[in-house]
Design a protein around this motif. Structure first.
Motif, PDB file in Angstrom:
ATOM      1  N   LEU A  30      42.146  35.513  36.230  1.00 51.35           N
ATOM      2  CA  LEU A  30      41.680  36.467  35.220  1.00 51.35           C
ATOM      3  C   LEU A  30      40.260  36.153  34.778  1.00 51.35           C
ATOM      4  O   LEU A  30      39.402  37.046  34.692  1.00 51.35           O
ATOM      5  CB  LEU A  30      42.635  36.451  34.028  1.00 51.35           C
ATOM      6  N   ILE A  31      39.996  34.895  34.498  1.00 50.27           N
ATOM      7  CA  ILE A  31      38.657  34.502  34.040  1.00 50.27           C
ATOM      8  C   ILE A  31      37.609  34.806  35.114  1.00 50.27           C
ATOM      9  O   ILE A  31      36.531  35.344  34.838  1.00 50.27           O
ATOM     10  CB  ILE A  31      38.642  33.013  33.654  1.00 50.27           C
ATOM     11  N   LEU A  32      37.928  34.465  36.373  1.00 43.78           N
ATOM     12  CA  LEU A  32      36.966  34.709  37.457  1.00 43.78           C
ATOM     13  C   LEU A  32      36.740  36.202  37.675  1.00 43.78           C
ATOM     14  O   LEU A  32      35.593  36.649  37.865  1.00 43.78           O
ATOM     15  CB  LEU A  32      37.480  34.062  38.751  1.00 43.78           C
ATOM     16  N   PRO A  39      36.734  45.077  40.388  1.00 46.89           N
ATOM     17  CA  PRO A  39      37.682  46.176  40.185  1.00 46.89           C
ATOM     18  C   PRO A  39      39.065  45.801  40.722  1.00 46.89           C
ATOM     19  O   PRO A  39      39.241  44.760  41.360  1.00 46.89           O
ATOM     20  CB  PRO A  39      37.072  47.320  41.009  1.00 46.89           C
ATOM     21  N   PHE A  40      40.039  46.665  40.461  1.00 44.83           N
ATOM     22  CA  PHE A  40      41.416  46.477  40.933  1.00 44.83           C
ATOM     23  C   PHE A  40      42.023  45.162  40.428  1.00 44.83           C
ATOM     24  O   PHE A  40      42.741  44.467  41.158  1.00 44.83           O
ATOM     25  CB  PHE A  40      41.500  46.519  42.453  1.00 44.83           C
ATOM     26  N   ILE A  41      41.715  44.808  39.177  1.00 46.55           N
ATOM     27  CA  ILE A  41      42.246  43.562  38.636  1.00 46.55           C
ATOM     28  C   ILE A  41      43.775  43.563  38.638  1.00 46.55           C
ATOM     29  O   ILE A  41      44.410  42.543  38.920  1.00 46.55           O
ATOM     30  CB  ILE A  41      41.715  43.327  37.207  1.00 46.55           C
ATOM     31  N   TYR A  42      44.361  44.711  38.337  1.00 45.11           N
ATOM     32  CA  TYR A  42      45.826  44.765  38.215  1.00 45.11           C
ATOM     33  C   TYR A  42      46.519  44.426  39.533  1.00 45.11           C
ATOM     34  O   TYR A  42      47.588  43.812  39.542  1.00 45.11           O
ATOM     35  CB  TYR A  42      46.266  46.143  37.718  1.00 45.11           C
ATOM     36  N   ILE A  43      45.918  44.794  40.670  1.00 47.10           N
ATOM     37  CA  ILE A  43      46.525  44.473  41.965  1.00 47.10           C
ATOM     38  C   ILE A  43      46.424  42.977  42.242  1.00 47.10           C
ATOM     39  O   ILE A  43      47.394  42.332  42.658  1.00 47.10           O
ATOM     40  CB  ILE A  43      45.844  45.280  43.096  1.00 47.10           C
ATOM     41  N   GLY A  44      45.249  42.412  42.006  1.00 43.70           N
ATOM     42  CA  GLY A  44      45.081  40.980  42.234  1.00 43.70           C
ATOM     43  C   GLY A  44      45.997  40.147  41.369  1.00 43.70           C
ATOM     44  O   GLY A  44      46.633  39.191  41.842  1.00 43.70           O
ATOM     45  N   THR A 148      38.543  40.809  45.280  1.00 42.34           N
ATOM     46  CA  THR A 148      39.530  40.650  44.199  1.00 42.34           C
ATOM     47  C   THR A 148      40.794  39.988  44.711  1.00 42.34           C
ATOM     48  O   THR A 148      41.346  39.070  44.087  1.00 42.34           O
ATOM     49  CB  THR A 148      39.872  42.022  43.588  1.00 42.34           C
ATOM     50  N   PHE A 149      41.247  40.444  45.851  1.00 40.16           N
ATOM     51  CA  PHE A 149      42.454  39.892  46.447  1.00 40.16           C
ATOM     52  C   PHE A 149      42.253  38.420  46.822  1.00 40.16           C
ATOM     53  O   PHE A 149      43.145  37.584  46.608  1.00 40.16           O
ATOM     54  CB  PHE A 149      42.800  40.706  47.697  1.00 40.16           C
ATOM     55  N   SER A 460      53.947  46.452  35.725  1.00 36.79           N
ATOM     56  CA  SER A 460      53.748  47.564  34.788  1.00 36.79           C
ATOM     57  C   SER A 460      52.738  47.208  33.702  1.00 36.79           C
ATOM     58  O   SER A 460      51.901  48.032  33.323  1.00 36.79           O
ATOM     59  CB  SER A 460      55.087  47.950  34.154  1.00 36.79           C
ATOM     60  N   PHE A 461      52.803  45.980  33.189  1.00 33.72           N
ATOM     61  CA  PHE A 461      51.839  45.573  32.157  1.00 33.72           C
ATOM     62  C   PHE A 461      50.420  45.577  32.696  1.00 33.72           C
ATOM     63  O   PHE A 461      49.493  46.116  32.067  1.00 33.72           O
ATOM     64  CB  PHE A 461      52.199  44.192  31.620  1.00 33.72           C
ATOM     65  N   TYR A 462      50.210  44.967  33.863  1.00 31.21           N
ATOM     66  CA  TYR A 462      48.859  44.914  34.423  1.00 31.21           C
ATOM     67  C   TYR A 462      48.340  46.316  34.729  1.00 31.21           C
ATOM     68  O   TYR A 462      47.160  46.621  34.527  1.00 31.21           O
ATOM     69  CB  TYR A 462      48.858  44.081  35.707  1.00 31.21           C
ATOM     70  N   LEU A 463      49.213  47.181  35.224  1.00 28.96           N
ATOM     71  CA  LEU A 463      48.801  48.534  35.578  1.00 28.96           C
ATOM     72  C   LEU A 463      48.353  49.319  34.355  1.00 28.96           C
ATOM     73  O   LEU A 463      47.398  50.098  34.407  1.00 28.96           O
ATOM     74  CB  LEU A 463      49.968  49.254  36.261  1.00 28.96           C
ATOM     75  N   VAL A 464      49.047  49.107  33.241  1.00 31.37           N
ATOM     76  CA  VAL A 464      48.728  49.838  32.009  1.00 31.37           C
ATOM     77  C   VAL A 464      47.541  49.209  31.274  1.00 31.37           C
ATOM     78  O   VAL A 464      46.676  49.916  30.737  1.00 31.37           O
ATOM     79  CB  VAL A 464      49.964  49.897  31.088  1.00 31.37           C
ATOM     80  N   ALA A 465      47.468  47.886  31.239  1.00 28.98           N
ATOM     81  CA  ALA A 465      46.488  47.206  30.384  1.00 28.98           C
ATOM     82  C   ALA A 465      45.109  47.052  31.012  1.00 28.98           C
ATOM     83  O   ALA A 465      44.107  47.000  30.304  1.00 28.98           O
ATOM     84  CB  ALA A 465      47.022  45.830  30.001  1.00 28.98           C
ATOM     85  N   PHE A 466      45.035  46.982  32.357  1.00 27.32           N
ATOM     86  CA  PHE A 466      43.743  46.704  32.995  1.00 27.32           C
ATOM     87  C   PHE A 466      43.183  47.961  33.639  1.00 27.32           C
ATOM     88  O   PHE A 466      43.246  48.149  34.848  1.00 27.32           O
ATOM     89  CB  PHE A 466      43.883  45.588  34.037  1.00 27.32           C
ATOM     90  N   GLU A 467      42.614  48.808  32.806  1.00 30.25           N
ATOM     91  CA  GLU A 467      41.962  50.012  33.317  1.00 30.25           C
ATOM     92  C   GLU A 467      40.536  49.708  33.754  1.00 30.25           C
ATOM     93  O   GLU A 467      40.035  50.259  34.725  1.00 30.25           O
ATOM     94  CB  GLU A 467      41.956  51.099  32.241  1.00 30.25           C
ATOM     95  N   ASP A 468      39.878  48.819  33.058  1.00 30.68           N
ATOM     96  CA  ASP A 468      38.475  48.511  33.345  1.00 30.68           C
ATOM     97  C   ASP A 468      38.234  47.052  32.988  1.00 30.68           C
ATOM     98  O   ASP A 468      39.176  46.282  32.786  1.00 30.68           O
ATOM     99  CB  ASP A 468      37.562  49.431  32.539  1.00 30.68           C
TER     100      ASP A 468
END
Length: 678
Positions: A30-32, A39-44, A148-149, A460-468
């Motif tokens: 998360l920090i990195l 982008p695509f933080i929620y997938i990573g 990101t991956f 579900s949390f990552y998908l909802v919370a990490f839009e940008d």
């Protein structure tokens, strides 16, 4: 339900350590990602949960393969766009084709993560071309996904190398010994006529160990296999034995908790025998009293009968002292397994699974574009994440997905956006929040029964919370993403449960039939040949499939509780019978397989009468496999139809022959009872 969930959340060996490793990897990633504005933080973040943690070697291998899979998905995406000149219809067709191939790969290979990863990432990046954005920015966004991956996977691998287990063989020996000690103590109390309070006290440790399941022990097994570690005194067929022991713990716990007031001389006698057998099994020795253990497959109706049957399956596994700790027999590395499961790619159920996943993903893709609601594009991603796991127990997974989505997306995700994010002004507070969600998700995902809920909570949390890269300031995007998740679940319920339903016991029957076919293939395989290495390579592939099938059948047996309808009890009974049959088939297989690695028994492979016996057995078991699917009774065949009486009494081959025929008779008895079920 609430009681089972509470039991599933109780501490088990290694659970805290695994959860903390996921937490640390999540914080580092998360920090990195935020620092480098990826982008695509929620997938990573989600894929940190999916990196193999059986050993640092497995983590590195699965991580590297995942990064290569991401690259391949993006290459296909860019190829589709370039060749078709970004034609919308070609994009829709590409989603249908790619998700179909991904579904087939999941159901037909020994590396299902490849198919699910490829399908997920392709659908993620191809959907971006529906946006009215410059092609240059879309291409850069796709390439950023690789970075990101890589960061997410690299963080998980680093943590595993720093804090992974160092002596899994010793831990596995300790874990199995603890279980046998608990069983020995409980049945000793019953044998001595203990009071109800004493029996309850002795049954509680057995129940807790049963709740822990076999996942932790199988993880230790995988560590031994992948790292080629010293197997200590572990016996041949350790993976199958772990599953057998887990089944023994389940039925023993049920007996101990439900029969605290029962007492009789016969009960005491039988419990004393069971306690003695468990005491002998603690140090992994050769059992001496198998003949004293009462076992009749046709009369296996009570819980104590089922305890004896489960223990009997363990006792009839090969126990040659010279083979104890033989790494080749104890654990098989994944690298020896073939990419495709033999015969699985062309099966009707494999094709059907791929078509259902393709239909769900394509429907969601068309729906969100038809209504021009890009916010619910998460529906396609949800289909891939939640659907490409396995092809059985769909109702259970649908229920778990819904619960995980509501907890992770609605309560944690929207709750954090509306109540916490407005008051958070530093990365420290975000790390604390995400760390909290990651830990409780990882803890839930570490349970034996409800682990899928934990994965869905995190997703579900990552998908909802990490839009940008910054904290969300509006509820509408998060609301849309949550609605996308719910749309996907509705579509999957409609396709998998209404249009194209498959009962769990049907999948289990197919799995058992495939296992019997594998046993028959192995019996035909072990004949003299000029290249022994080729024989061992093919035999190892079949052995790997046997072990995985038994683990899968036991998992589906637990999922039958989520079936509905008036015939639910019959389905529960049938699934239990299928599992018992598979365990017996596993013992028959291993009693044959152990001969391959026995230097003293090489003549067993060349003796003409034994070769003919194995050929006849293979033909008979093939017919039994067909009967499992068609629900017909296997024909009763006397022992002398497979082998002459002289061979059964031969001083050299007699014991091997009698054991083989005895296992076949037990398998026939179970198959006969199974033919009478639904």
């Amino acid at each position: 339900m609430r009681r089972k969930l509470w039991e599933d959340l109780q501490p088990t060996p290694g659970r805290l350590n695994s959860s903390l490793r996921i937490l640390l990897a999540t914080i580092i990633a998360l920090i990195l990602m935020l620092t480098w504005r990826m982008p695509f933080i929620y997938i990573g973040m989600y894929f940190i949960f999916l990196v193999g943690r059986d050993s640092p070697t497995i983590s590195f291998r699965t991580g590297l393969i995942s990064v290569l899979t991401v690259t391949a998905a993006i290459a296909v995406e860019l190829g589709v766009v370039i060749v078709s000149d970004n034609d919308p219809m070609i994009r829709v067709l590409s989603v249908a084709i790619v998700t179909f191939i991904a579904g087939v790969l999941v159901a037909s290979t020994n590396f299902p993560t490849l198919g699910s990863t490829w399908g997920l990432l392709f659908c993620t990046v191809i959907g971006n071309w529906e946006k009215h954005a410059p092609a240059d920015s879309l291409v850069k966004g796709s390439l950023w996904l690789i970075a990101t991956f890589a960061v997410a996977v690299g963080s998980a691998v680093l943590v595993e190398y720093l804090f992974g287990d160092r002596d899994p063989a010793k831990k596995l020996e300790t874990a199995r010994a603890i279980r046998y000690q608990a069983l020995e103590k409980m049945f000793t109390v019953y044998a001595q006529g203990g009071t109800s309070e004493e029996r309850s006290a002795a049954a509680i440790p057995v129940s807790r160990l049963a709740i822990a399941g076999s996942a932790g022990m199988l993880e230790l097994y995988n560590k031994i296999a992948e790292r080629g570690l010293d197997a200590g005194t572990l016996p041949p067929g350790t993976r199958l034995r772990v599953t057998m022991q887990a089944q023994l713990m389940d039925v023993a716990a049920a007996f101990g908790l439900q029969n605290t007031g029962e007492d009789s001389p016969d009960l005491r006698r039988r419990c004393a025998i069971i306690a003695e057998q468990c005491r002998e099994l603690i140090p992994v020795s050769i059992p001496k009293f198998e003949s004293r253990l009462r076992f009749m497959p046709e009369d296996c109706v009570t819980l104590l009968d089922r305890v004896e049957a489960a223990l009997h399956a363990l006792l009839t596994m090969p126990t040659d002292a010279s083979q104890m700790g033989n790494k080749e027999l104890v654990a098989m590395p994944v690298r020896k397994a073939p990419f495709f499961i033999p015969g699985a790619a062309g099966r009707n159920d494999t094709i059907a699974f791929g078509l259902k996943i393709s239909l769900c993903a394509t429907l969601c893709y068309v729906i969100y574009n038809a209504v021009d609601w890009p916010g619910i594009s998460t529906a396609v991603i949800t289909v891939i994440v939640t659907g490409l796991s396995s092809s059985g127990a769909m109702k259970q997974r649908l229920f778990f997905r819904l619960v995980g989505s509501m907890v992770g997306g609605l309560f944690l995700g929207l709750g954090a956006i509306s109540l916490l994010f407005p008051h958070m002004d530093s990365i420290t507070s975000l790390v604390v929040l995400v760390g909290f969600v990651a830990f409780i998700s990882a803890w839930t995902a570490g349970g034996p029964r409800f682990n899928y809920i934990g994965l869905q909570m995190a997703f579900s949390f990552y998908l909802v919370a990490f839009e940008d890269f910054s904290a969300p300031t509006e509820l509408a995007p998060a609301r849309d993403r949550l609605i996308g998740i719910l749309v996907a679940l509705l579509v999957m319920w409609f396709v998998f449960d209404q249009i194209w339903p498959v009962r769990t016991v049907t999948v289990m029957r197919q799995g058992l039939a495939g296992m019997l076919k594998t046993v028959a293939s192995f019996l035909r395989l072990i004949e003299p040949r000029p290249d022994p290495k080729d024989l061992l390579q093919q035999a190892d592939a079949l052995r790997d499939q046997i072990g995985k099938t038994v683990v899968s059948l036991r998992s589906m047996n637990d999922a039958v509780d989520y079936e509905f309808g008036v015939d639910r009890e019959r389905h529960v009974r049938t699934s239990e019978m299928i599992l018992r049959t598979s365990l017996t088939a596993g013992t028959l297989f291993w009693n044959q397989f152990a001969v391959l690695y026995s230097v003293e028994d090489k003549d067993f492979l060349t003796e003409p009468d034994l070769i003919e016996m194995r050929r006849r057995l293979a033909e008979y078991i093939d017919g039994m496999a067909d009967g499992v699917i068609k629900r017909t009774a296997p024909a009763a065949v006397p022992a002398n139809a497979f082998l002459t009486p002289a061979m059964l009494n031969d001083p050299r081959y007699g014991e091997y022959s009698r054991n083989t025929i005895a296992r076949l008779e037990e398998l026939h008895s179970y198959a006969l009872m199974l033919s009478r079920e639904v």
